[in-house]
Design a protein around this motif. Structure first.
Motif: not given
Length: 446
Positions: A271-292
């Motif tokens: 309801h606040e406009g953010l996207l919540h991801y679901f770590p109990f089902y999928t581990k999600l990473e957001v990485l830069d070009d060097d995979n950090n």
């Protein structure tokens, strides 16, 4: 026996019952419990992959699996690319896959790169449980019982011209009405409006571009529409102007839901406009070009590890999307981590001479799934004129003439028999200077 009892029986027969899995997810009550749950699932997955997948047996032999939940150790595992999946498909599949109700699936190529892979029943049950969790815990609606209208694509309706009895039964069990977003002429949308007004759904869910086209039709024709409690946009990027018009016409907030064919149910808007991801089902990473890892507010590539598909583990899979990492906490009260937005893909709708529009998702779905024979590595479709398409194709191997004729025939079911389709074979299809991939482009009115 009511229809919800029937639905549970139906899901069990199809190996998709998710109630027990949902209860396990729903019993997680804090970030600390969530982290422990994910760590255990991740460790179990990696141990299984190292023992049962030829690809991972070699890849993980120098990884300290006893401490793999340590982020620095986990990031020693190389990122999995689409090219690796194509070249190593057989070795990626676990030797015990057949014991898990495994099946082949294909991506629609939403990043312009169609892909074939293996999934299984536990994966599907986890995806359904995650989807149900989103509706109940973030939106506050019982997605099992709510009346739903799905504005979704079906090539079957276009090619065989009817819905079978099984499809009708599935819709009845799911308390849903299905409207074909691949058929969006004025007369179709008038009928869809009548269906929504008479059915009065609590949830309207559909492709972003289809919801936008439908809303534009309603707005331009001054047609009144029943206002669902929730409108959920998925499968395509939801642009600001699309959101604004859909909310204006539908009279309710639009919620963005993010998933893919390779890994479903990745994140959902609160309801606040953010996207919540679901770590109990999928581990999600957001990485830069060097995979950090990037910091909150920074954009990076999205890399995912599904914790439930043991038949073909996708570990640190670069899905092809970009995202902006969100804050650690959200005012909605959920303890789930957040993304601020999904970026990196752009789709244009195609316009027919009568003014009706075809969603970009149709072309991805038709080429990436219905006509996917492993010939195309990457593609982009450009509408040069109402009845003229240009296919930019990076071939994976020699493409037979019969295959080209088959694809052309399928595309003409929507674009019209007089549509001229030219194929250009190229070495690569570059992204834009901002790093975005345009998998459909319309030259009309530009």
């Amino acid at each position: 026996m009511n229809k919800y009892d029937v639905k549970e029986i139906y899901l069990k027969i199809r190996g998709k019952s998710f109630q027990s899995q949902f209860e396990e997810f729903n019993n997680i009550k804090s970030r600390e419990e969530l982290d422990r749950f994910q760590d255990k699932k991740l460790e179990d997955l990696l141990i299984h992959a190292a023992k049962n997948s030829g690809y991972y047996k070699n890849l993980l032999k120098n990884i300290d699996l006893e401490n793999v939940t340590d982020e620095e150790v986990f990031r020693q595992i190389p990122v999995l690319t689409k090219d690796v999946i194509r070249s190593q498909l057989k070795d990626l599949v676990s030797v015990d896959a057949k014991t898990r109700g495994c099946f082949y699936n294909t991506s629609g190529g939403s990043t312009g790169e169609p892909l074939r892979f293996v999934q299984d029943q536990p994966y599907t049950q986890g995806a359904n449980a995650t989807n149900f969790y989103y509706y109940q815990n973030l939106l506050g609606v019982n997605g099992f019982a709510a009346k739903k209208v799905l504005l979704w694509g079906s090539e079957r309706d276009l090619l065989i011209k009817h819905r079978n009895l099984f499809g009708k039964f599935a819709n009845w069990v799911n308390n849903a009405k299905f409207l074909n977003s691949f058929k969006m002429k004025s007369e179709d949308m008038a009928r869809y409006a009548d269906t929504i007004n008479s059915f009065k759904p609590e949830i309207l869910r559909g492709y972003a571009s289809s919801l936008y086209s439908f809303s534009k039709y309603l707005d331009q024709n001054d047609k009144k529409i029943y206002s669902p409690r929730y409108v959920v946009s998925t499968a395509e990027p939801l642009r600001n102007q699309m959101r604004d018009l859909i909310e204006k016409v539908m009279g309710t907030k639009v919620y963005n839901f993010y998933g893919s064919r390779e890994i479903a149910s990745l994140a959902g808007e609160c309801h606040e406009g953010l996207l919540h991801y679901f770590p109990f089902y999928t581990k999600l990473e957001v990485l830069d070009d060097d995979n950090n890892p990037v910091k909150a507010g920074e954009e990076g590539k999205i890399v995912v590890t599904n914790l439930f598909n043991y038949s073909m583990p996708l570990i640190r899979y670069e899905i092809g999307d970009m995202g902006v990492l969100g804050p650690e906490t959200c005012e909605c009260g959920s303890f789930l981590p957040t993304l601020k937005s999904i970026t990196g893909r752009i789709t244009d709708q195609f316009t027919l001479e009568d003014g009706s529009q075809v969603p970009g998702e149709f072309f991805i779905h038709m080429i990436g799934r219905v006509c996917n024979r492993g010939y195309i590595k990457k593609f982009q479709i450009i509408q040069e004129d109402y009845d003229e398409l240009r296919m930019m194709v990076v071939p994976d191997k020699e493409i037979p003439t019969k295959y080209i004729q088959k694809v052309n025939q399928e595309l003409k079911t929507v674009m019209g028999d007089d549509c001229v389709i030219e194929w250009d074979f190229v070495d690569d299809i570059p992204k834009t200077t901002s790093g975005k991939y345009l998998y459909t482009i319309s030259r009309l009115d530009k």
